[in-house]
Design a protein around this motif. Sequence first.
Motif, PDB file in Angstrom:
ATOM      1  N   LEU A  63     -74.560 -18.085  -2.091  1.00 36.03           N
ATOM      2  CA  LEU A  63     -74.408 -17.945  -0.643  1.00 36.03           C
ATOM      3  C   LEU A  63     -75.162 -16.749  -0.061  1.00 36.03           C
ATOM      4  O   LEU A  63     -75.877 -16.874   0.935  1.00 36.03           O
ATOM      5  N   ILE A  64     -75.006 -15.586  -0.703  1.00 36.85           N
ATOM      6  CA  ILE A  64     -75.635 -14.371  -0.155  1.00 36.85           C
ATOM      7  C   ILE A  64     -77.153 -14.527  -0.131  1.00 36.85           C
ATOM      8  O   ILE A  64     -77.814 -14.203   0.859  1.00 36.85           O
ATOM      9  N   PHE A 128     -66.912 -16.813   3.044  1.00 36.49           N
ATOM     10  CA  PHE A 128     -67.625 -15.885   2.152  1.00 36.49           C
ATOM     11  C   PHE A 128     -66.695 -15.332   1.074  1.00 36.49           C
ATOM     12  O   PHE A 128     -67.096 -15.117  -0.054  1.00 36.49           O
ATOM     13  N   GLN A 144     -62.881 -14.376   6.695  1.00 42.08           N
ATOM     14  CA  GLN A 144     -64.085 -14.684   7.464  1.00 42.08           C
ATOM     15  C   GLN A 144     -64.103 -13.895   8.769  1.00 42.08           C
ATOM     16  O   GLN A 144     -65.150 -13.418   9.215  1.00 42.08           O
ATOM     17  N   TRP A 147     -65.269 -10.580   7.958  1.00 41.88           N
ATOM     18  CA  TRP A 147     -66.723 -10.612   7.796  1.00 41.88           C
ATOM     19  C   TRP A 147     -67.409 -10.575   9.158  1.00 41.88           C
ATOM     20  O   TRP A 147     -68.410  -9.881   9.350  1.00 41.88           O
TER      21      TRP A 147
END
Lengths: 291, 239
Positions: A63-64, A128, A144, A147
């Motif tokens: 993902l990152i 995430f 989230q 985030w």
Amino acid sequence: MLDLSFLGQTILNGLSVGCIYGLIGIGFCVIYNASGIVNFAQGAFVMLGGMITYVLVSLNVPLILAAAITIICVALVGVIIERIVVRPLWDRKATMFVMILATLAAQIVIERATLIVVGDQPKSLPVFTDLPPLRLFGIAIGYQTLWIFGTSIVLIIALGLFFQKTLVGRAMRACAINREAAALQGIQVSHMLALSFALSAGLGAIAGILVTPTQFTAFNVGTPFAISGFIAAIVGGFGRPFGAFLGGLTLGLAQALAVYSLGSGLKNMAALSVLLLFLFLRPSGILGSAK
Amino acid sequence: MSITTGNILEVRGLTARYGEVTALRSADLDLKEGELIAVLGPNGAGKSTLMRSIVGLTSASGDVRFRGELLPRNAAAVAARGIALVPEGRGIFGPMSVEENLQLGAYMINGRGEDYERRLSRVLTLFPRLKERLSQAAGSMSGGEQQMLAVGRALMADPKLLLLDEPSLGLAPKVTAEILETLAELNRSGLSVLLVEQKAPLALKIASRAYVVVNGRISTEIDTKEITSHDQLARYYFQ
Ligand SMILES: Nc1ncnc2c1ncn2[C@@H]1O[C@H](COP(=O)(O)OP(=O)(O)O)[C@@H](O)[C@H]1O
Ligand SMILES: [Mg+2]
């Protein structure tokens, strides 16, 4: 008691989506300041942010890494739009009206191209951090949301430092204040224009990546986000990036409270009422307009 | 390619229009290395258009040569050749600090380093008043101080040729005199200067020659030593 925590939850969610509107609104301001252009392709950047990340994640890219690649790709899309749509018109001194239509057209082209490539089904991204939400006074704070808040704060600070402390940031501000005087100092205004598109597109992509796990993305989510971001920018005082962020928070909060007290059908009405209220009562926005 | 004529600037057939209006008609002008010359003329004559066209701020036709080389029609690229214009109305970045304004003047050397420090201390020596106001918002200063900043900012680029468009506009006579004296001093130390002024007597005191612009045309070139009376000057304007 239960009701109060529900209100708290509503406010939290409103501020969270407000951050997203704010980031999009900042994108409008950055381009507007460098060029005087209102770029309605802004929503396409948000949609592409979620969508490209989705495609990469479904190809098993972590993902990152997927997010980082996406931000760079979308920034490039921004530069390409600047190059092939905006700059030719700008060089010809096209009117604001023509410019808005052209960027809107670019938005539609990107939207339709996305529809052809990925289809019309909504996509989503995993959150995430996959942990149960924190609980505070009966309010569930999802990771989230953290985030979104965290990234927004970091971006605001980073942008503030960029515009205040770096020579390039100062040059961009100089273009916003007086384009001709900036050119006379040897600042290539057209480079600043390209940079502003890269920056705005990158911000839009980040907003899209952050918000997708909490909602979904589809080829046509861009326009509503662009409208919300645009309202955030106007409410904040067009051309004031930090104002746009505050405008986003105001808008997100107003929408959430309208839904809370009056029902979900009133979300858009709340947004447009906030816009009208500001246009009537304080047309220069929260921080006063930039020019 | 470059022919040594001793001219730092040669303008040939420079013509500029705003829509239907021709603001500048086939202007010719020469400036020798190290010279300070004036461009005079009434309001609306086309002086600013001439300056703006030289540095590439208008879409003018005609040739502008700097040390024999054709100048591009792009203001930033012209600045990079070593030409600085202090525009009419000063064009300072009002919300930014005096120091930021000066730093942007040195944008082409990235606003830092030894050269930057040297230029900064030179400008602050020329205009000590700016030194006390480095962190102040430029727009909050008096008109005279803003004009000093505009000239100082132009000097931060270490130009070979300095163009000024009516630096005296809206300033008290004493401040104007101070600024013009600084220009004369800069010129004595070798800087070539092209000065636009409506207040002809002031400009003629420090210029060696002057061009008179009337109705978009450079109508006359005058030797300042020939001008002895105000009447004589008026004749150039209204001939
Ligand atoms: N941006 C513009 N648009 C239209 N006309 C202009 C513009 N700038 C200047 N003009 C016209 O061009 C002529 C010359 O103007 P200018 O060069 O500013 O004269 P000066 O500096 O000698 O006062 C004037 O008639 C003025 O009205
Ligand atoms: Mg003028």
